[in-house]
Design an enzyme around this catalytic site. Structure first.
Site, short mmCIF file in Angstrom:
data_model
loop_
_atom_site.label_atom_id
_atom_site.label_comp_id
_atom_site.label_asym_id
_atom_site.label_seq_id
_atom_site.Cartn_x
_atom_site.Cartn_y
_atom_site.Cartn_z
N GLY A 209 0.78 -0.97 0.06
CA GLY A 209 0.06 -0.06 0.04
C GLY A 209 0.99 1.48 0.04
O GLY A 209 1.99 1.10 -0.37
N ASN A 210 0.24 2.32 0.35
CA ASN A 210 0.95 3.56 0.48
C ASN A 210 0.40 4.69 1.49
O ASN A 210 -0.49 4.14 1.97
CB ASN A 210 1.25 4.35 -0.94
CG ASN A 210 -0.41 4.68 -1.52
OD1 ASN A 210 -1.06 5.48 -0.89
ND2 ASN A 210 -0.57 4.09 -2.51
N HIS A 211 0.97 5.61 1.87
CA HIS A 211 0.85 6.56 2.77
C HIS A 211 -0.61 7.33 2.63
O HIS A 211 -0.78 8.18 3.29
CB HIS A 211 1.82 7.30 3.18
CG HIS A 211 3.15 6.44 3.58
ND1 HIS A 211 2.99 5.59 5.00
CD2 HIS A 211 4.11 6.46 3.22
CE1 HIS A 211 4.12 5.06 4.94
NE2 HIS A 211 4.98 5.48 3.96
N ALA A 277 -4.03 7.74 -4.65
CA ALA A 277 -2.65 7.10 -4.98
C ALA A 277 -2.92 5.61 -5.39
O ALA A 277 -2.69 4.97 -4.33
CB ALA A 277 -1.57 7.66 -3.68
#
Ligand code: PMT
Length: 402
Positions: A209-211, A277
């Site tokens: 995943g990402n932030h 994102a």
């Protein structure tokens, strides 16, 4: 069609003789398809009956803090429900209470809880209206962000002639209509916003995943709705909630799910804003059991996810397509490249090199990159303000294209 269609309007009636005109105001607003609720001060019940007001609005009229059986009459809920509150007629007494924040009835408690624009239509006798205390209080209301519909001139209840009559109901309705017209440049537009990260599953407990927190996209969705648009929010996994029930929220997890959800709604949209994102890659294989730690090293083979924005760019026709670019270096150059390669109309560039910009934060610092205008950079602002800048820009450019 009136901009008042489906607008939630809370009418608060206070105890002046002009209260007898408020049923006409309710009728005027309902005729324009507004959703009207009425609250009233106990003293105003002497001037107009709740039965008349509830029959015309189609909803119960409230004036007490409790209902039958001691049930709380939720003024906070009413204050938050409304898209706009109008206090008409506004008496000198309620005016003074509003100026001082003095709360002794349901109307005042609701006013103090309201987050929406508040309009007042003062009505009082000639000298009362002119009195410096009245004028100072009206000024204070304006300074507090309220909108005053000035009293009209004419014959007053006392027999005197001059300024002090509550503005006529159709003119009040027109003031409100014009307010929404001015503040709703996206009225009638359908806007889809993507927000948050995507999670690409590895096994039942792990993912890539990402932030992204989703804040940027959620602020855009909220502001777009406030500006009149019909909004669909496609959200990746996030802890954020949205209490605006007019926004259609679709929750997704992975990039593939996000693509499908957006694709399904694409044809009906005028504007698509990709603030999410999206993970560029996903594990080639998703294990159905938790992977055990057997070796010191392991590798996961990744395959490319579809580039959703690029895919939308291939079939965008006259839709306004907005992408974001999250960069760490050569930001402007990369953003210009994305504008062309993804066939977008606009790229909102944010750079992780700028303090306060990007993931998770309450603020962002953006530059708008388009084909036919010089890049436009903004200072660090709250994400709500950034959302407003983006949507104002879109509204301006949609107008040009229209
Ligand atoms: O959510 P927050 O914590 O508030 O943070 C906001 C944000 C930093 C996530 C947001 O402002 C932002 O920059 N979003 C886009 C992040 C990103 O993926 O940028 P990118 O440069 O990698 O992608 C460019 C554009 O293509 C983006 O519009 C992205 O949504 C889209 N994209 C990317 C990859 C992919 N597979 N499909 C896409 O559609």
């Amino acid at each position: 069609m009136s901009v008042l269609k489906n607008k939630k309007i809370l009418l608060a009636v206070t105890a002046g003789i002009a209260a007898y005109k408020t049923p006409l105001l309710v009728r005027e607003l309902v005729k324009k398809n507004a959703d009207v609720r009425v609250i009233i001060t106990p003293e105003a019940l002497e001037f107009v009956t709740p039965l008349t007001l509830s029959t015309l609005s189609g909803k119960p009229v409230e004036w007490e803090f409790t209902k039958e059986k001691g049930q709380w009459n939720n003024h906070v809920e009413m204050g938050l429900w409304a898209d706009l509150m109008i206090i008409a007629p506004l008496t000198a007494r309620t005016l003074s209470a509003m100026a001082d924040g003095y709360c002794d009835n349901l109307v005042m408690a609701t006013y103090l809880s309201a987050k929406c624009p508040v309009f007042v239509a003062p009505a009082m006798d000639l000298d009362m209206y002119q009195h410096p205390s009245t004028q100072n209080n009206l000024q204070k209301l304006i300074e507090n962000g309220n909108h005053v519909i000035p009293a009209a001139s004419g014959e007053l209840a006392s027999g005197l002639i001059g300024q002090g009559r509550m503005e006529e109901p159709e003119n009040i309705a027109q003031f409100i209509e014009e307010f929404f017209q001015k503040n709703q440049p996206l009225q009638g537009k359908k806007i889809l916003v993507s927000a948050g990260p995507t999670y690409e599953p590895i096994d039942p407990v792990r993912f890539i995943g990402n932030h992204s927190s989703g804040k940027m996209g959620f602020e855009i969705a909220k502001k777009a709705e406030e500006m009149g648009a019909e909004v669909t929010l496609v959200a990746g996994p996030t802890s954020l909630s949205i209490d605006n029930q007019k926004i259609t929220r679709i929750d997704v997890v992975s990039a593939l799910e996000m693509k499908d959800a957006i694709d399904e709604k694409f044809d009906q949209q005028d504007v698509i804003i990709m603030a999410a994102a999206v993970a560029d890659y996903r594990p080639k294989e998703v294990f159905d059991k938790k992977i055990k730690k057997k070796t010191d090293e392991m590798s996961i083979e990744l395959v490319k996810n579809p580039d959703i924005l690029k895919y939308l760019g291939t079939k965008k026709s006259d839709k306004f397509l907005v992408g974001f670019a999250l960069e760490t270096n050569n930001a402007l150059e990369h953003a210009k490249g994305k504008l062309l390669s993804k066939n977008a109309d606009m790229i909102v560039l944010n750079s992780l090199e700028d303090e306060g910009a990007g993931f998770g934060k309450e603020t962002n610092k953006v530059t708008f990159v388009t084909r036919d205008q010089p890049a436009q950079s903004f200072p660090l602002k709250s994400k709500a303000e950034v959302a407003e800048d983006i949507l104002n820009f879109i509204a301006q450019n949609l107008k040009k294209n229209a």
